[in-house]
Design a protein around this motif. Structure first.
Motif, PDB file in Angstrom:
ATOM      1  N   SER A  47       0.848  -1.194   0.000  1.00 42.66           N
ATOM      2  CA  SER A  47       0.000   0.000   0.000  1.00 42.66           C
ATOM      3  C   SER A  47       0.883   1.244   0.000  1.00 42.66           C
ATOM      4  O   SER A  47       1.964   1.253   0.588  1.00 42.66           O
ATOM      5  CB  SER A  47      -0.924   0.014   1.222  1.00 42.66           C
ATOM      6  N   GLY A  48       0.404   2.276  -0.692  1.00 43.77           N
ATOM      7  CA  GLY A  48       1.141   3.531  -0.738  1.00 43.77           C
ATOM      8  C   GLY A  48       2.128   3.627  -1.870  1.00 43.77           C
ATOM      9  O   GLY A  48       2.917   4.575  -1.933  1.00 43.77           O
ATOM     10  N   ALA A  49       2.124   2.647  -2.791  1.00 35.47           N
ATOM     11  CA  ALA A  49       3.027   2.680  -3.937  1.00 35.47           C
ATOM     12  C   ALA A  49       2.285   2.170  -5.164  1.00 35.47           C
ATOM     13  O   ALA A  49       1.413   1.301  -5.064  1.00 35.47           O
ATOM     14  CB  ALA A  49       4.267   1.839  -3.678  1.00 35.47           C
ATOM     15  N   ASP A  50       2.639   2.712  -6.315  1.00 34.24           N
ATOM     16  CA  ASP A  50       2.058   2.272  -7.585  1.00 34.24           C
ATOM     17  C   ASP A  50       2.902   1.112  -8.094  1.00 34.24           C
ATOM     18  O   ASP A  50       3.898   1.295  -8.789  1.00 34.24           O
ATOM     19  CB  ASP A  50       2.051   3.434  -8.581  1.00 34.24           C
ATOM     20  N   VAL A  51       2.525  -0.107  -7.707  1.00 37.95           N
ATOM     21  CA  VAL A  51       3.305  -1.303  -8.037  1.00 37.95           C
ATOM     22  C   VAL A  51       3.058  -1.691  -9.492  1.00 37.95           C
ATOM     23  O   VAL A  51       1.908  -1.779  -9.939  1.00 37.95           O
ATOM     24  CB  VAL A  51       2.935  -2.471  -7.103  1.00 37.95           C
ATOM     25  N   THR A  52       4.145  -1.928 -10.223  1.00 32.54           N
ATOM     26  CA  THR A  52       4.017  -2.364 -11.617  1.00 32.54           C
ATOM     27  C   THR A  52       4.225  -3.872 -11.760  1.00 32.54           C
ATOM     28  O   THR A  52       3.571  -4.513 -12.562  1.00 32.54           O
ATOM     29  CB  THR A  52       5.026  -1.622 -12.508  1.00 32.54           C
ATOM     30  N   ARG A  55      10.287   9.432   0.796  1.00 28.91           N
ATOM     31  CA  ARG A  55       9.009   8.802   0.492  1.00 28.91           C
ATOM     32  C   ARG A  55       8.883   7.498   1.278  1.00 28.91           C
ATOM     33  O   ARG A  55       9.877   6.961   1.782  1.00 28.91           O
ATOM     34  CB  ARG A  55       8.883   8.516  -1.013  1.00 28.91           C
ATOM     35  N   THR A  56       7.672   6.970   1.349  1.00 24.73           N
ATOM     36  CA  THR A  56       7.456   5.749   2.117  1.00 24.73           C
ATOM     37  C   THR A  56       6.270   4.976   1.555  1.00 24.73           C
ATOM     38  O   THR A  56       5.361   5.574   0.969  1.00 24.73           O
ATOM     39  CB  THR A  56       7.217   6.077   3.607  1.00 24.73           C
ATOM     40  N   PHE A  57       6.305   3.654   1.692  1.00 26.04           N
ATOM     41  CA  PHE A  57       5.129   2.828   1.460  1.00 26.04           C
ATOM     42  C   PHE A  57       5.203   1.623   2.395  1.00 26.04           C
ATOM     43  O   PHE A  57       6.194   1.423   3.099  1.00 26.04           O
ATOM     44  CB  PHE A  57       4.952   2.427  -0.013  1.00 26.04           C
ATOM     45  N   THR A  58       4.152   0.831   2.425  1.00 26.93           N
ATOM     46  CA  THR A  58       4.025  -0.246   3.406  1.00 26.93           C
ATOM     47  C   THR A  58       3.901  -1.599   2.713  1.00 26.93           C
ATOM     48  O   THR A  58       3.171  -1.732   1.723  1.00 26.93           O
ATOM     49  CB  THR A  58       2.811  -0.010   4.322  1.00 26.93           C
ATOM     50  N   VAL A  59       4.611  -2.587   3.267  1.00 24.46           N
ATOM     51  CA  VAL A  59       4.537  -3.966   2.793  1.00 24.46           C
ATOM     52  C   VAL A  59       3.994  -4.823   3.938  1.00 24.46           C
ATOM     53  O   VAL A  59       4.491  -4.750   5.068  1.00 24.46           O
ATOM     54  CB  VAL A  59       5.917  -4.482   2.341  1.00 24.46           C
ATOM     55  N   GLU A  60       2.999  -5.614   3.638  1.00 23.16           N
ATOM     56  CA  GLU A  60       2.408  -6.510   4.638  1.00 23.16           C
ATOM     57  C   GLU A  60       2.545  -7.955   4.172  1.00 23.16           C
ATOM     58  O   GLU A  60       2.192  -8.289   3.044  1.00 23.16           O
ATOM     59  CB  GLU A  60       0.944  -6.164   4.846  1.00 23.16           C
ATOM     60  N   LEU A  61       3.104  -8.808   5.047  1.00 20.52           N
ATOM     61  CA  LEU A  61       3.203 -10.237   4.781  1.00 20.52           C
ATOM     62  C   LEU A  61       2.372 -10.974   5.832  1.00 20.52           C
ATOM     63  O   LEU A  61       2.604 -10.808   7.039  1.00 20.52           O
ATOM     64  CB  LEU A  61       4.654 -10.710   4.855  1.00 20.52           C
TER      65      LEU A  61
END
Length: 641
Positions: free
Chosen positions: A343-348, A389-395
């Motif tokens: 979340s918080g990033a435009d993942v390609t 900048r920042t974004f979040t990774v959830e596992l």
């Protein structure tokens, strides 16, 4: 500084015959041979301390001093600095409290000191057999001394005599000698069969780690010695983690991170194994070969999570680019049904086990079961502006018992300012000028490439940009559509991407006209202003029967689609039935027309109805005719009665 002053007092109390201080230069310069003192000192303090040290036989030549760093003219000078001063003063400069560097690389220093003495004891040898890691040069310093005639002493390294004496007095020697990976022999010999004594002492030095065995004479006396000295460079290891993390090596506590998660420790070069412990978190171990000052960022995992995660970013991240972050996943125990969410990033793209993972309907990526360390890469678009900048990774995952765990990782990264100023136009069909001005003070090449919506390259051009100068590109766009402009600079280390949408600016409404002679007809077109500013245009309509072209100037507000009409009168007399008109539309900021279209004009026979009417007008007239006809019929049927 207290230790240094105490050491100086000891030195001053010892008499040194024919000893000299290190040679100091008039102008200081750096070199590839240096020592860095453990104690912080000013240049003046270091210079003053060096001037008190007295070396016999050969004094080291200093090339420069900068605070606690001392530079030497050669490896030989560096070696002599590290060895003891004289036969009567076996102390060492700065008590060996420094680290040694050659070509900015920290190196260990191994010194083996030996001594033997005979006074009526016959011939005595101290033999030292030495192995090292490579072929290199050893440096040897020593003294041979005799109390009278009929006695002798000498020192030899690998068959090369360092010093010898066969009569009353003392002889010093300082040489360099070949040194091999194995079977090096350091031999100290003294012989006396009378009451007159003979002795020898000294040391050899190599910039390496060694192993050795020493054979002492029998029976041994107090003067028979073999003593190693090792100078291991000390490096700073900086730890950035979370507060209150205890750092251990083996059973030894090295320290605890402060409230900011920071800890600095000083360790010798070589292999180290660190364990990080904090209550409520899984223990974490890092094995590290320390060769220089090093910073580590241990990521401790709370016991509500199932992975240790470490992050690796691409070296430089720029605006309007595509970047990647690599996540190394180390399962604390077997993980099942693992899913990734960002979340918080435009993942390609998300790469896992070299495969691109599809995105599920709930926005997650399925990793599945993980029992061994794995890596994944997240590819994402960077924002258009620079800064933090920042974004979040959830596992999320479960263990064998079905207990649920969640790793929530915050990915912090920095978007760097581009090394150049980029000026781009409002893109439209035609040539579009892109200007690039260097801001980094360096010269490099720049490549611009234009890709269509299918990803095919439709244009590219390169140019060299000189420091603080600019260069321009004319980017041609021939038709409407979606494009990507890729900018590559500095041998591919800088990349930026820009989306371009070209909307068809002009749409001809009346590509065919029909009119009677002498009547007025109208050419119509729609035009769109895609910019954020008011745009000014003018249009011309030309035909062979016009004495002058029909011109019209108009303006359009930002984002507005406007219909423009060009009415004109058809001449009363024309010989042909069809004519071709040419419509051109110009942007006031450009010399070339943004649109050039042909309109077909058909000359119709005279009719009581207007010819150049749209369908609504015809319906109105038709309705009127029906009413008139109806009225006439009613009159004839009912009016005569």
């Amino acid at each position: 500084m207290k230790k240094i002053l105490l050491f100086l007092l000891i030195l001053l109390s010892i008499a040194s015959v024919n000893a000299t201080a290190p040679t100091m230069p008039v102008n200081y310069t750096t070199s590839e041979y240096k020592v860095v003192l453990d104690e912080q000192m000013t240049t003046e303090q270091t210079t003053s301390t060096l001037s008190v040290f007295d070396y016999v036989q050969y004094a080291p030549v200093v090339s420069g001093i900068n605070g606690s760093t001392i530079y030497f003219e050669s490896e030989k000078d560096l070696a002599r600095f590290c060895m003891h001063f004289t036969q009567s003063n076996k102390n060492y400069a700065f008590n060996h409290e420094y680290s040694v560097f050659i070509s900015d690389n920290p190196v260990p220093v191994s010194i083996v000191y030996g001594e033997t003495y005979s006074c009526g004891n016959g011939a005595r040898h101290v033999l030292v057999n030495v192995n090292s890691s490579k072929i290199q040069t050893a440096y040897v310093f020593g003294a041979a001394y005799c109390g009278g005639s009929g006695v002798s002493s000498n020192m030899v390294l690998n068959g090369k005599t360092v010093t010898s004496r066969g009569s009353h007095g003392m002889t010093y020697g300082f040489i360099d000698s070949p040194f091999y990976k194995s079977s090096n022999v350091f031999d100290l010999y003294a012989s006396s069969s009378s009451s007159t004594g003979a002795g020898v002492d000294g040391s050899f030095l190599v910039f390496d780690s060694i192993t050795y065995t020493a054979t002492m004479p029998e029976p041994s006396v107090t003067q028979d010695t073999c003593t190693p000295y090792v100078i291991i460079p000390q490096m700073n290891v900086i730890i950035n983690s979370i507060p209150a993390v205890s750092v251990y090596e083996g059973d030894s506590l090295l320290g605890t991170t402060d409230n900011g998660g920071y800890l600095k420790i000083n360790l010798p070069i070589g292999e180290h194994s660190f364990k990080f412990i904090k209550e409520g978190y899984w223990d974490y171990t890092i094995n590290l070969n320390v060769q220089n000052d090093t910073t580590i960022n241990p990521e401790l995992a709370p016991k509500t999570s199932l992975f240790h995660i470490s992050k690796q970013f691409e070296e430089n991240i720029y605006p309007n680019s595509i970047s990647k972050v690599k996540l190394d996943l180390e399962p604390i125990k077997n993980a099942y049904s693992t899913r990734l969410r960002v979340s918080g990033a435009d993942v390609t793209k998300v790469y896992y086990n070299t495969q691109i993972l599809p995105k599920t309907t709930d926005g997650s990526y399925i990793l599945g079961d993980i029992s061994n360390p794995q890596s994944l890469e997240i590819e994402y678009k960077t924002p258009s502006s620079w800064g933090q900048r920042t974004f979040t990774v959830e596992l999320t995952a479960t263990d064998l018992e079905g207990s649920a765990y969640t790793n929530l990782e915050t990915i912090n990264y920095e978007v760097l300012e581009l090394p150049f100023l980029l000026e781009m136009p409002t893109f439209a069909i035609g040539n579009n000028n892109v200007k690039i001005t260097d801001q980094s003070g360096s010269t490099y090449s720049v490549l611009l490439s234009l890709y269509n919506s299918e990803g095919s390259e439709v244009w590219s051009s390169s140019n060299n940009i000189i420091e603080y100068c600019d260069c321009s590109f004319e980017v041609p766009i021939t038709e409407p559509g979606n494009y990507i402009l890729e900018l590559t600079a500095k041998a591919g280390t800088v990349k930026s991407y820009y989306s371009i949408e070209i909307i068809e600016p002009v749409k001809l409404i009346t590509n065919k006209l029909s009119s009677n002679l002498g009547k007025v007809t109208t050419a119509k077109f729609a035009i769109y202003n895609p910019t954020d500013n008011v745009k000014y245009y003018y249009s011309t309509l030309e035909c062979q029967f016009f004495n002058e072209s029909i011109n019209k100037t108009f303006s359009i507000a930002p984002g507005v689609n406007k219909t423009v009409e060009l009415p004109f009168k058809v001449p009363d007399k024309l010989d042909l039935e069809n004519y071709q008109l040419n419509l051109k539309i110009y942007d006031n900021e450009k010399s070339e027309p943004i649109c050039s279209e042909d309109i077909i004009l058909t000359i119709s026979k005279n009719s009581f109805l207007p010819i150049n009417m749209d369908s609504n007008n015809y319906l109105i007239i038709l309705g009127i005719l029906i009413i008139i006809i109806g009225a006439v019929i009613i009159y004839w049927k009912w009016g005569k009665k």
